[in-house]
Design a protein around this motif. Sequence first.
Motif, mmCIF file in Angstrom:
data_model
loop_
_atom_site.group_PDB
_atom_site.id
_atom_site.type_symbol
_atom_site.label_atom_id
_atom_site.label_comp_id
_atom_site.label_asym_id
_atom_site.label_seq_id
_atom_site.Cartn_x
_atom_site.Cartn_y
_atom_site.Cartn_z
ATOM 1 N N GLY A 275 48.141 41.613 6.670
ATOM 2 C CA GLY A 275 47.576 40.500 7.418
ATOM 3 C C GLY A 275 46.692 40.926 8.567
ATOM 4 O O GLY A 275 46.042 40.094 9.195
ATOM 5 N N VAL A 276 46.667 42.210 8.872
ATOM 6 C CA VAL A 276 45.808 42.710 9.947
ATOM 7 C C VAL A 276 44.355 42.586 9.510
ATOM 8 O O VAL A 276 44.009 42.868 8.363
ATOM 9 N N LYS A 277 43.490 42.171 10.426
ATOM 10 C CA LYS A 277 42.067 42.014 10.126
ATOM 11 C C LYS A 277 41.291 43.047 10.929
ATOM 12 O O LYS A 277 41.445 43.143 12.139
ATOM 13 N N SER A 278 40.453 43.817 10.247
ATOM 14 C CA SER A 278 39.709 44.877 10.922
ATOM 15 C C SER A 278 38.424 45.174 10.174
ATOM 16 O O SER A 278 38.418 45.212 8.930
ATOM 17 N N PRO A 279 37.313 45.417 10.899
ATOM 18 C CA PRO A 279 36.057 45.826 10.233
ATOM 19 C C PRO A 279 36.224 47.129 9.464
ATOM 20 O O PRO A 279 35.477 47.393 8.520
ATOM 21 N N VAL A 280 37.200 47.945 9.857
ATOM 22 C CA VAL A 280 37.445 49.208 9.165
ATOM 23 C C VAL A 280 37.781 48.954 7.693
ATOM 24 O O VAL A 280 37.389 49.730 6.801
ATOM 25 N N GLN A 281 38.490 47.858 7.423
ATOM 26 C CA GLN A 281 38.856 47.538 6.042
ATOM 27 C C GLN A 281 37.613 47.295 5.197
ATOM 28 O O GLN A 281 37.499 47.790 4.076
ATOM 29 N N GLN B 284 40.002 60.197 0.058
ATOM 30 C CA GLN B 284 40.524 58.953 -0.497
ATOM 31 C C GLN B 284 41.845 58.549 0.154
ATOM 32 O O GLN B 284 42.192 57.367 0.167
ATOM 33 N N GLU B 285 42.577 59.523 0.720
ATOM 34 C CA GLU B 285 43.796 59.176 1.449
ATOM 35 C C GLU B 285 43.484 58.291 2.650
ATOM 36 O O GLU B 285 44.224 57.346 2.958
ATOM 37 N N GLU B 286 42.371 58.587 3.327
ATOM 38 C CA GLU B 286 41.963 57.782 4.481
ATOM 39 C C GLU B 286 41.548 56.384 4.034
ATOM 40 O O GLU B 286 41.880 55.388 4.680
ATOM 41 N N LEU B 287 40.794 56.313 2.933
ATOM 42 C CA LEU B 287 40.377 55.001 2.430
ATOM 43 C C LEU B 287 41.601 54.172 2.047
ATOM 44 O O LEU B 287 41.678 52.972 2.359
ATOM 45 N N ALA B 288 42.568 54.793 1.369
ATOM 46 C CA ALA B 288 43.778 54.079 0.965
ATOM 47 C C ALA B 288 44.538 53.583 2.182
ATOM 48 O O ALA B 288 45.038 52.452 2.202
ATOM 49 N N ALA C 124 46.504 56.801 -6.296
ATOM 50 C CA ALA C 124 47.030 56.174 -5.075
ATOM 51 C C ALA C 124 46.050 55.152 -4.521
ATOM 52 O O ALA C 124 46.447 54.040 -4.140
ATOM 53 N N LEU C 125 44.757 55.484 -4.480
ATOM 54 C CA LEU C 125 43.759 54.541 -3.968
ATOM 55 C C LEU C 125 43.617 53.355 -4.914
ATOM 56 O O LEU C 125 43.500 52.201 -4.474
ATOM 57 N N ARG C 126 43.642 53.625 -6.202
ATOM 58 C CA ARG C 126 43.524 52.532 -7.175
ATOM 59 C C ARG C 126 44.687 51.555 -7.022
ATOM 60 O O ARG C 126 44.504 50.339 -7.074
ATOM 61 N N GLU C 127 45.898 52.079 -6.797
ATOM 62 C CA GLU C 127 47.056 51.208 -6.636
ATOM 63 C C GLU C 127 46.940 50.363 -5.376
ATOM 64 O O GLU C 127 47.290 49.171 -5.375
ATOM 65 N N VAL C 128 46.424 50.943 -4.308
ATOM 66 C CA VAL C 128 46.225 50.189 -3.068
ATOM 67 C C VAL C 128 45.199 49.084 -3.276
ATOM 68 O O VAL C 128 45.359 47.963 -2.790
ATOM 69 N N LEU C 129 44.137 49.375 -4.014
ATOM 70 C CA LEU C 129 43.115 48.355 -4.305
ATOM 71 C C LEU C 129 43.706 47.222 -5.151
ATOM 72 O O LEU C 129 43.378 46.048 -4.946
ATOM 73 N N ARG D 112 44.995 49.626 2.788
ATOM 74 C CA ARG D 112 46.353 49.123 2.676
ATOM 75 C C ARG D 112 46.710 48.146 3.782
ATOM 76 O O ARG D 112 47.542 47.252 3.603
ATOM 77 N N THR D 113 46.081 48.262 4.947
ATOM 78 C CA THR D 113 46.398 47.353 6.044
ATOM 79 C C THR D 113 46.018 45.910 5.715
ATOM 80 O O THR D 113 46.493 44.989 6.380
#
Length: 502
Positions: free
Chosen positions: A53-59, A40-44, A77-82, A48-49
């Motif tokens: 304003g960065v646009k990426s298919p990874v998001q 989940q650290e990787e997902l967050a 942490a992931l919930r807060e980023v979402l 977060r990017t």
Amino acid sequence: MHIRPHIAITALAALVFLAACSSEVQTPDSDPSASALPPQEELARDIRTIVTGVKSPVQQEALAQAARIPPGHMSDALREVLIDAAAFAVYLPDQDSTGNARRDSTKHLLTRALQPHFSETEMAAAILSIANRSDSIHVRFATQQGAAYLAMHIPPGEMGENLRHAVIEGVAGIGRENYPMYTTRKLLLEALINQTPGGLEALASNPEEAIGSGVLDARRMSYLKSIVREESMRRAQAPYIPPPTPTFDGLVSTIQAIAEGKKGNRQQEAARHVRRMAETDPTQIGDTLRTAIIRAFRYLHIEAQQKEETVWEKRYSPLRYPLGAALDQLKDPDIVEMFVEMEAYGICGSGHDLIFRQFPDQSARLLTEAISRSTTRPEKMFDGLHVLTKMIAGYKSGRLNLAQESRALLIATSRRFLDGDLLPSLPISEGADSYNRETILYPAILFAVTLDEPDLIHIVQELATNPDKVIALGIPDGRVKYVQEDAKRLLSRRPYMGGGDC
């Protein structure tokens, strides 16, 4: 700040609801790969990017994977980023400046990922904290707006009574002077309309019956009625049709006379006329008239500097404002350079935001150069930081393009201000209009918060918590706590997307 009309919002809510019910959406129990998600650290980190304003298919992929996390298994942490991403996505247009339908996909995925992990009880508490100032200081803005965003996406008739009452109190509790919460109030009003049988028409025709007794006192009910009435009028308003362009002889000579000191009714009408010409068809402004407008604008600008006009005097100038607006419409990069060279940039109607948005990379370079010079007046450093902040907000929402080189330049400039390299060496002085290190540090922190780069946020967090870091910037001991309060307040406004006023 604005959101799109209710039709698009309602359609999106329906889309999310249908998608959630679709057999194509696997539940965590039925998905054999649910236990094999990335950490989940990787997902967050990837999600977060979005707020930068960065646009990426990874998001998009990270959001899709986050949506497969079972309730009760998502990290804080992931919930807060979402939640941050949801608050940010509110500002995304239907299509960004490249024509990419970014809002639909991002909002759809965010809703799927966040809804199972944000209960109606939590939503209600966050929404109620908006009007309760004692609670509001302990609840992040993103949590409040994220709650309003999710409430708006609850299908009609499926919202619990406690949350519905919180939504009603939220709409009635955001006063007209609370500019930063205007967008949140629009989300809550849309949620209330969605949950009211008969929709806006029922709310407008018989609000007491639609809302129910005992929810609001007489004063707040009166205020809610005015909000509903204004929304009804806005949606019923016919499309704006520009008036026919008036014609009169001697337009060029009338504009030319402004540079000779003439400012009568004829000149004011001419200034309004050239603005309408530029807005309807800039090609109507030939070289001769263009030259006359520039000369007149320069004359008025120099005069305003000599008189030390206030922001409001500049904004409502019957000559300078329409002439500047006409120059904005010419889509001429030379005008950008002229405005920066003249220091004709600022906020609240004197910033020429339109032409800076038309040429964002050139504007970023010229403005950063201008505010980085030791000879630049502190008040123009202040203004330049605010203009760049608005440009970054526009970039983040997809309303303007910005090369990565320009973005890197803005990040580097922000760091130099936060490190103290570019803060002017000014003593503390008295008076509301005085400028000093503390005065410039405020928009510098706001600029960093808007950029939302992790390194910059780390520096701001240090300023907010470590008084020695503030003292090292040349801030006197007696003013340190005020800088730290500003830093904490601005951090709580993340993701920052521009002021609601001016």
